[in-house]
Design a protein around this motif. Structure first.
Motif, mmCIF file in Angstrom:
data_model
loop_
_atom_site.group_PDB
_atom_site.id
_atom_site.type_symbol
_atom_site.label_atom_id
_atom_site.label_comp_id
_atom_site.label_asym_id
_atom_site.label_seq_id
_atom_site.Cartn_x
_atom_site.Cartn_y
_atom_site.Cartn_z
ATOM 1 N N ARG A 23 27.071 25.197 3.775
ATOM 2 C CA ARG A 23 26.032 24.701 3.672
ATOM 3 C C ARG A 23 25.156 25.111 2.994
ATOM 4 N NH1 ARG A 23 22.823 25.988 8.752
ATOM 5 N NH2 ARG A 23 25.257 25.312 9.950
ATOM 6 N N GLN A 24 25.071 26.096 2.427
ATOM 7 C CA GLN A 24 24.696 26.652 1.202
ATOM 8 C C GLN A 24 25.067 25.763 0.176
ATOM 9 O OE1 GLN A 24 23.485 30.324 -0.665
ATOM 10 N NE2 GLN A 24 21.766 29.891 1.034
ATOM 11 N N TRP A 25 26.003 25.553 0.079
ATOM 12 C CA TRP A 25 26.667 25.125 -1.076
ATOM 13 C C TRP A 25 26.245 23.738 -0.819
ATOM 14 C CZ3 TRP A 25 33.076 25.307 -1.970
ATOM 15 C CH2 TRP A 25 33.209 25.256 -3.361
ATOM 16 N N ALA A 26 26.915 23.060 -0.042
ATOM 17 C CA ALA A 26 26.791 21.590 0.308
ATOM 18 C C ALA A 26 25.766 21.225 -0.260
ATOM 19 C CB ALA A 26 27.011 21.133 1.433
ATOM 20 N N ASP A 27 24.460 21.872 0.252
ATOM 21 C CA ASP A 27 23.065 21.713 -0.102
ATOM 22 C C ASP A 27 22.975 21.843 -2.230
ATOM 23 O OD1 ASP A 27 22.681 21.036 2.087
ATOM 24 O OD2 ASP A 27 21.161 23.287 2.723
ATOM 25 N N ASN A 28 23.752 22.206 -2.561
ATOM 26 C CA ASN A 28 23.625 22.345 -3.878
ATOM 27 C C ASN A 28 24.662 21.908 -4.585
ATOM 28 O OD1 ASN A 28 20.426 23.868 -4.480
ATOM 29 N ND2 ASN A 28 22.082 25.187 -2.657
#
Ligand code: ASP
Ligand code: MG
Length: 456
Positions: A23-28
């Protein structure tokens, strides 16, 4: 992104890790891929320490039995998360690692000797195994992850069980090995806590060392942020066992974190994040069970969020020693003589206040108290008071806002204060009072400084 033992304790926890990272990577999407550092699965290091002990006692079978149990636990988690040929490969690796360890451990048991180097080899398998499983689980779920052997990256001295990193050598290996993976768009997954000497001998950084690993790797990679994922929301404004409604501390300085850690409010040991803070990289504490909570950020200077103070802390059951001597009047060398007594009996002093003819100190270790008192009585009158406590208010603002001190004292109006001390750093003010008054005092202070704000 570093995940502690409870954050990788089983397949369910590892799934949470994968979701958090994804999720964190997808958000950034523009960011470099995150680097993932994991601890051993919870309790595994404790069991490995026990394995060492049993082997040193010559108890080969008992030691081997623990290794067998640990292999079974890891294979169970692997088979829940990974399938097909990848699972076969993972199982083969785990099995051969644990079997090789068993062979070594039986040999050490036969010799009744586990050297510090051997003990590090035993403990290292916890992080090696957990990181292998997490890397494979990532790939199973379509995240392009690459397992990295931390022993080839983290270069340390040969101080087994307390190894120190060679930052320059490590930085070179990090950029060659870890940096090349992230440049290729892969998520490196590595074990914390472990490293190796330049000659390749396995070492460990000391218990809880995965935070240290994360800070070292993060510093070498000059990352934007180091995240320490654990099982609490972050640092709180007060111990929840003492204050009924503590709030989350959103941000604090490294020095504030150190002051609070001294009082036992440690979610991580601040000294382990020095490499990151020294390079101005913020370290954020987050809860892997509640990833939506913003957590606590530790930075070099802290910025605060408008709160007057950062947090409260207390230390229970301390003893106050009052030392009075008319000889102290205008004499030099008195304090030195006095503190030499504490040094001789290896007792550290927490709070010190002085007046012209008396000194009061607090100690929490009373093991050598009788010796200390009888030595002090050679040159001073001495009395003690047990069942006392230290209450401490911490905040960078104490330096700039002198009214905070009077606000604190005023709010404590019903509580008899025994000693008051302001540290030279002026980052904290310490009150010594009866232990029986701590709950009242802490709640009064908390209402005064944090009461108006709702929710964390
Ligand atoms: N597994 C190691 C320990 O339990 C290191 C860590 O978890 O940080 O101490
Ligand atoms: Mg741990």
């Amino acid at each position: 992104m570093k995940f502690g033992g409870t954050s990788v304790q089983d397949a369910e926890a590892m799934n949470r890790v994968i979701n958090i990272v994804r999720r964190q990577w997808a958000d950034n999407p523009g960011d470099r891929p995150p680097v993932v550092v994991v601890s051993a699965m919870s309790k595994v290091t404790d069991r490995l320490v026990e394995t060492s002990r049993l082997a040193a006692e010559g108890q080969a079978d008992q030691a081997a039995q623990i290794i067998g149990e640990l292999l079974t636990r890891h294979l169970g988690v692997a088979s829940t998360l990974v399938q097909g040929p990848a699972l076969e490969e993972l199982n083969a690796l785990l099995t051969s690692d644990f079997r090789a360890l068993e062979t070594d451990v039986r040999e050490w048991a036969a010799q009744h000797e586990v050297t510090p180097a051997a003990s590090d080899v035993i403990q290292a398998i916890g992080e090696l195994a957990s990181s292998r499983i997490v890397a494979a689980a990532f790939r199973q779920q379509g995240v392009d992850a690459a397992w990295v052997d931390s022993r080839q990256v983290l270069v340390t001295d040969g101080e087994h069980s307390a190894a120190l990193p060679d930052m320059d050598a490590t930085a070179e290996r990090v950029s060659a090995i870890v940096g090349s993976k992230t440049a290729a768009g892969q998520v490196p997954v590595m074990g914390g806590f472990i490293g190796a000497t330049p000659a390749g001998v396995t070492t460990t950084l000391g218990r809880g060392g995965s935070d240290y690993s994360a800070a070292i790797f993060g510093a070498c990679l000059d990352v934007d942020e180091i995240q320490i994922w654990t099982d609490v929301d972050g640092m709180l404004t007060a111990d929840p066992r003492v204050v009924s409604n503590p709030l989350l501390v959103p941000e604090l300085s490294f020095n504030e974190a150190s002051e609070l850690a001294y009082f036992g409010a440690k979610v991580l040991h601040p000294s382990t994040i020095v490499p990151a803070v020294a390079r101005n990289i913020p370290v954020r504490i987050l809860n892997s069970r509640r990833p939506e909570v913003r957590g606590t950020m530790i930075t070099a200077n802290g910025r605060g969020d408008g709160q007057a103070l950062t947090a409260l802390a207390c230390k229970r059951s301390v003893t106050v020693i009052d030392i009075t001597s008319t000889r102290m009047l205008m004499a030099f060398g008195f304090l030195r003589r006095l503190f030499e007594v504490f040094e001789r009996f290896k007792t550290s002093v927490d709070v010190v206040t002085t007046s012209e003819v008396s000194v009061s100190v607090t100690v929490d270790n009373t093991r050598r108290l009788e010796d200390i008192l009888s030595n002090l009585r050679n040159f001073a009158e001495v009395s003690t008071e047990r069942d006392m406590a230290i209450v401490c208010i911490v905040g960078e603002n104490l330096r700039s806002d002198p009214t905070l001190f009077s606000r604190a004292v005023t709010s404590l109006n019903t509580v008899p204060l025994r000693l008051v001390s302001q540290a030279a750093s002026r980052r904290n003010i310490t009150f010594v009072m009866r232990d029986a008054d701590v709950t009242t005092a802490m709640n009064l202070l908390h209402d005064q400084f944090f009461g108006a704000k709702v929710g964390a």
